[in-house]
Write a protein that holds these residues in place. Structure first.
Motif, mmCIF file in Angstrom:
data_model
loop_
_atom_site.group_PDB
_atom_site.id
_atom_site.type_symbol
_atom_site.label_atom_id
_atom_site.label_comp_id
_atom_site.label_asym_id
_atom_site.label_seq_id
_atom_site.Cartn_x
_atom_site.Cartn_y
_atom_site.Cartn_z
ATOM 1 N N THR A 75 5.249 18.826 -4.374
ATOM 2 C CA THR A 75 4.907 17.962 -5.506
ATOM 3 C C THR A 75 6.036 16.967 -5.781
ATOM 4 O O THR A 75 5.790 15.767 -5.937
ATOM 5 C CB THR A 75 4.625 18.811 -6.764
ATOM 6 N N GLN A 79 6.401 12.604 -5.172
ATOM 7 C CA GLN A 79 6.662 11.707 -6.300
ATOM 8 C C GLN A 79 7.826 10.758 -6.032
ATOM 9 O O GLN A 79 8.059 9.839 -6.807
ATOM 10 C CB GLN A 79 6.942 12.536 -7.556
ATOM 11 N N LYS A 84 6.965 9.477 0.088
ATOM 12 C CA LYS A 84 5.519 9.637 -0.120
ATOM 13 C C LYS A 84 4.771 9.947 1.172
ATOM 14 O O LYS A 84 3.813 10.692 1.174
ATOM 15 C CB LYS A 84 4.919 8.400 -0.782
#
Length: 149
Positions: A75, A79, A84
């Motif tokens: 996660t 971010q 990414k």
């Protein structure tokens, strides 16, 4: 033709799993380098201190680690703008369909269940590296997300 060299980062807290992973890499016909970190905090520190040009080609990420688990790391990584599209292969003892779906939704590139058999471990690592490379290190359709030995 120049052979691809795979620069691999392994995040796993189990010393035996890390050793088997390294031994499996040594026996593959692929050219590889390996860096290991032992928990999610070390992983995030490593990624934060590594320039974009020096990032590994791919991360094998264990889900069950102390301090910060693999799901939390995935996660956080997704971010960070420069990470990414960083290729991440979930490398876990679990093959729970719900967990696999969540990892896919969070943006993992592939998912592997850690095999107990050494020859299957070699096979699944090689299959993962080749599949990731053939797919330009991008997430495939959900049907191709889990890599088998």
């Amino acid at each position: 033709m120049k052979q691809q060299i795979y620069n691999i980062l392994l995040a796993d807290d189990d010393d035996d799993d890390c050793s088997f992973f390294e031994e499996a890499l040594d026996e593959l016909s692929l050219e590889t380098t390996l860096v290991t970190v032992n928990d999610g905090v070390q992983l995030m520190d490593f990624l934060a201190s590594t320039s974009e040009n020096d990032l590994p080609d791919i991360l094998f990420l264990d889900l069950n680690m102390p301090k910060k688990n693999g799901s939390e790391c995935l996660t956080e990584i997704r971010q960070i703008e420069r990470l990414k599209s960083f290729p991440i292969i979930i490398f876990s003892t679990s093959l729970d369909a719900e967990i696999v779906d969540v990892m896919y939704e969070k943006g993992a590139t592939f998912y592997i269940r850690k095999p107990g058999d050494f020859s299957k471990l070699k096979s699944v690592i090689q299959n993962a590296l080749l599949a990731a490379s053939e797919n330009n290190f991008k997430q495939p359709a959900r049907a191709s997300f889990v890599i088998q030995p």
